[in-house]
Design an enzyme around this catalytic site. Structure first.
Site, PDB file in Angstrom:
ATOM      1  N   ASP A 489       0.863  -1.173   0.000  1.00 41.65           N
ATOM      2  CA  ASP A 489       0.000   0.000   0.000  1.00 41.65           C
ATOM      3  C   ASP A 489       0.904   1.229   0.000  1.00 41.65           C
ATOM      4  O   ASP A 489       2.097   1.120   0.300  1.00 41.65           O
ATOM      5  CB  ASP A 489      -0.902  -0.027   1.240  1.00 41.65           C
ATOM      6  CG  ASP A 489      -1.862   1.144   1.270  1.00 41.65           C
ATOM      7  OD1 ASP A 489      -2.233   1.628   0.183  1.00 41.65           O
ATOM      8  OD2 ASP A 489      -2.242   1.569   2.369  1.00 41.65           O
ATOM      9  N   ARG A 665      -0.214  14.957  -2.730  1.00 48.03           N
ATOM     10  CA  ARG A 665      -1.551  14.373  -2.659  1.00 48.03           C
ATOM     11  C   ARG A 665      -2.562  15.507  -2.789  1.00 48.03           C
ATOM     12  O   ARG A 665      -2.503  16.488  -2.023  1.00 48.03           O
ATOM     13  CB  ARG A 665      -1.761  13.624  -1.347  1.00 48.03           C
ATOM     14  CG  ARG A 665      -3.088  12.895  -1.305  1.00 48.03           C
ATOM     15  CD  ARG A 665      -3.174  11.965  -0.120  1.00 48.03           C
ATOM     16  NE  ARG A 665      -4.420  11.216  -0.136  1.00 48.03           N
ATOM     17  CZ  ARG A 665      -4.747  10.315   0.789  1.00 48.03           C
ATOM     18  NH1 ARG A 665      -3.915  10.051   1.777  1.00 48.03           N
ATOM     19  NH2 ARG A 665      -5.896   9.674   0.714  1.00 48.03           N
TER      20      ARG A 665
END
Length: 762
Positions: A489, A665
């Site tokens: 992940d 992000r």
């Protein structure tokens, strides 16, 4: 169903796997023949029966109809065979409380509630027999003439039915369900040293090895035979010892029994042990929280839960009561009644093994949850079942090993045949020929191979133990040496858990403005309000906690958050979560007399983050405002698709690509004012689709997520071992690619494959 006179049925277990169930009953004549055959073969039949229990069942028992069966032969979707014994139960009286004991099937026929748990569309007759497979119960239905997986309230139950349990079960109903479901325990069976030792030496490799030792001893190879015997016994003893210790550790981790409070017999509080819980029991969650011993549906109050035991993430999660309506409404704004499903209603379910940190309730109301699943049927139970009974995996290593052994066996047979022919021509005795010829087989298949592998496994177990890694199936260690792929992940694994707010890029008149750095004040407006309200933060012991992203975003607003209390004088009769600037005037009698209205915003309703929709949303109301507002936060592409086209800048994709290529992000924010006619009560029945449409785009939230210091060295180590690495993430594609390049997962010239969820491969 019937096939050549043999009745069988198809069963689907909780994991969706198909089972074919055949019935067998005891045959005294066949049983006597089985034991005589075992005596004549010197116990070899017992050994073969251990390897293939289905063969032993077919020898000892006769096929029969399912309703007369004493044993069940099960064939899984993987082609494996299992034998399970049918257990009989005493018939239980019907419950005395008709309000809880009666329900209706789709045709309107009345049936027992406990029987309905077996099937949601058929009226079942409670029978006295069942069998267990992989720790799950399968009950017999006389009407259907088949076995069926015994479900709790986890599938096909409407939310309204959970609220019917609010006063608890009667004592008769509790006893009935306890017999059906058994104790609420996740019991890991720790086998004795003797049984583990016998199971280990029954391995075909060790059987062959001990036969070889006997053969060498008859041929006076005493020293070699004794050496192999000692090494083998030592390796078996150490393996058995380590396996049992790991089983004990696993049992101690999951076998928890505590006293809990439930409502029974018309809402009377009773303290019982967690082992006595059954589906339909009503748990009373204490104000300071407690450990959850089953899967339960929240029907009253809110809970702050730590689910790190199941998810690995210690971020507190807020659980809210399961929403329901008493009738199907014709109003398109109102939600329609849908069946409860644990995967779709996670935000309303307390899972076994998690911990309730804190509860929230109004006045003197109690926080209540209805037990939906118990024992191995729970989410935690499914996790333990996957450890104790892992699904078969077709590793290439296994196939290659079988081919290798098969090749050695062919060589051994050829050598054996050639030796027999040669020794016969030389005129040797039959005993001498057999001894020498069998010796060829022990040379072709190395008898020391199992001992050598056991020594390696024991050494590996010791190394894993130092890193607090436990293994109850040591044979899988050999497979780990053949791994060629690792999947990671991104957020929290390759990168740090925490995020830093780089800045905010606001949109005005469908044009991007200059980025406002994260350390500067954000102007008052919908953008600031969205950052202050669109999150899932909560206060625990006076400290603001929640998702690190939400926490960093809220801290940038320099606002404060107040959780519901006993004061119900504001915002109608229900106290919501309130956010306000630190400089906001307190709402009291003096300020009200002066005509001042403080700037406070109530979070009226929250739609939690959905991985499918890639967004979350909230409905808020500013004190004194004539209408409510909706704020949405999520993936920029998703948010833009929800917005009115004229509010999205034409250079949206170019600006987004600029920040994602830099490895940041990026989140999108949007809002819209709601209709003034939408009342407080209506907003709690409105659908999510109604909220997340025709939005006004507000801008972008830019956050930076640094790599963990150990990420790059680990990736380099895996690459040096020729192991492929893959990143699996739901983040923006370009952000994922940037992180992959920074950690060395992919090079500058490597191609990237895209799918959903997004994969970055090396």
């Amino acid at each position: 169903m019937e096939n050549n006179g043999l009745k069988y049925c198809h069963i689907e277990d909780e994991d969706g796997e198909k089972l074919v169930c055949f019935g067998y009953c005891c045959n005294p004549c066949k049983t006597i023949f089985y034991y005589l055959l075992a005596c004549c073969t010197g116990g070899i039949v017992f050994l073969v029966s251990y390897w293939r229990p289905d063969w032993a069942l077919k020898i000892k028992c006769s096929p029969c109809s399912l309703n007369k069966a004493t044993h069940m032969l099960l064939k899984t979707c993987y082609g494996d065979w299992f034998v399970e014994e049918v257990i009989n139960l005493d018939r239980v009286r019907s419950p005395s409380n008709p309000r809880l004991s009666l329900s209706f099937d789709e045709s309107g026929n009345c049936c027992d509630e406990a029987e309905r748990l077996l099937s949601n569309s058929q009226c079942w007759t409670l029978q006295r027999k069942y069998f267990c497979h992989r720790h799950l119960r399968y009950m017999w239905s006389e009407g259907q003439e088949r076995f069926q997986f015994l479900r709790g309230l986890d599938d096909g139950t409407y939310p309204e039915q959970f609220y019917r349990y609010s006063s608890g079960l009667s004592q008769d109903e509790v006893q009935k369900r306890q017999k059906m479901y058994g104790p609420n325990v996740i019991d890991v069976n720790v086998k004795s040293y003797g049984r583990l030792f016998l199971e280990e030496i029954a391995d075909p490799f060790y059987v062959f090895q001990f036969c070889s030792i006997i053969l060498w001893s008859t041929d006076e190879y005493y020293y070699y035979a004794v050496t192999i015997l000692i090494v083998s016994l030592l390796s078996i003893i150490i393996t058995v010892y380590q396996t049992r210790r790991h089983l004990v550790t696993l049992r101690d981790m999951v076998a928890v029994s505590e006293t809990v409070t439930v409502l029974r017999n018309n809402a009377v509080q009773v303290d019982v042990t967690s082992e006595e819980l059954v589906p339909g029991d009503v748990l009373v969650i204490p104000p300071k929280g407690s450990r959850v011993h089953c899967d339960a549906v929240l029907i009253s109050g809110n809970c702050i839960v730590n689910e790190s035991m199941l998810t690995g993430e210690s971020v507190p999660v807020t659980k809210t009561p399961l929403p329901h309506v008493k009738r199907l409404s014709s109003n398109p704004l109102e939600q329609r009644e849908e069946q409860y499903k644990p995967d779709q209603h996670k935000r309303h379910t307390l899972f076994n093994g998690t911990t309730v940190i804190q509860t929230r309730y109004y006045g003197h109301a109690r926080v209540l949850a209805v037990v939906a699943r118990t024992g191995f049927s729970t989410t935690k139970g499914g996790l333990i079942r996957s450890i104790l009974s892992p699904k078969p995996v077709g590793f290439k290593f296994f196939r290659d090993s079988i081919r290798f052994i098969g090749l050695l066996a062919i060589l051994a047979i050829v050598g054996f045949s050639y030796s027999v022919v040669t020794f016969v021509k030389q005129g040797m005795s039959a005993g001498h020929i057999l001894l020498k010829a069998l010796d060829i087989i022990t040379i072709a298949v190395p008898p020391a191979l199992p001992a050598a592998m056991s020594v390696g496994i024991v050494y590996a177990l010791q190394r894993l133990k130092k890193r607090q890694i436990y293994c109850i199936n040591p044979s899988r260690i050999n497979i780990c040496g053949k791994l060629k792929l690792f999947c990671f992940d991104k957020t929290g694994t390759l990168t740090e858990d925490g995020l830093d707010l780089l800045g905010v890029v606001p949109v005005k008149a469908a044009r991007f403005g200059l980025m406002i750095p994260g350390d500067e004040s954000i102007p008052q407006g919908p953008m600031l309000t969205a950052m202050a309200t669109c999150h899932s933060l909560t206060v625990i012991d006076g400290k603001l906690t929640g998702d690190p992203l939400d926490l960093r975003m809220f801290e940038a607003t320099d606002w404060i958050l107040e959780e519901p209390g006993e004061d119900n004088t504001k915002f109608d009769n229900i106290v919501p979560t309130i956010v306000k600037p630190k400089t906001a005037e307190e709402f009291n009698v003096e300020s009200a007399l002066r005509g001042h209205t403080p700037y406070e915003i109530a979070i009226v309703r929250q739609f939690p983050f959905s991985s499918d929709l890639k967004c979350m949303s909230v409905v808020c109301r500013t004190l004194g405002a004539p209408n409510m507002d909706a704020y949405v936060k999520g993936a920029p592409e998703t948010i833009a698709s929800f917005c009115q086209l004229q509010t999205v800048p034409v250079d949206f994709h170019d600006v987004l690509q600029h920040y994602t290529l830099s490895g940041y992000r990026v989140l999108g924010l949007a809002w819209k004012p709601l209709d003034r006619k939408l009342s407080w009560h209506q907003v709690h029945r409105v659908t999510r689709d109604y909220i997340e449409t025709k939005l006004i785009f507000l801008g972008l939230l830019i956050l930076q997520n640094a790599l963990k210091p150990q990420t790059s060295p680990v990736i380099r180590m895996l690459h040096s071992a020729d192991i492929r690495t893959v990143m699996v993430t739901g983040d923006n594609m370009l952000t994922a690619v940037s992180v992959a390049r920074d950690c060395g997962m992919i090079g500058s010239s490597h191609k990237v494959e895209r799918s959903v969820p997004f994969f970055v491969t090396s």
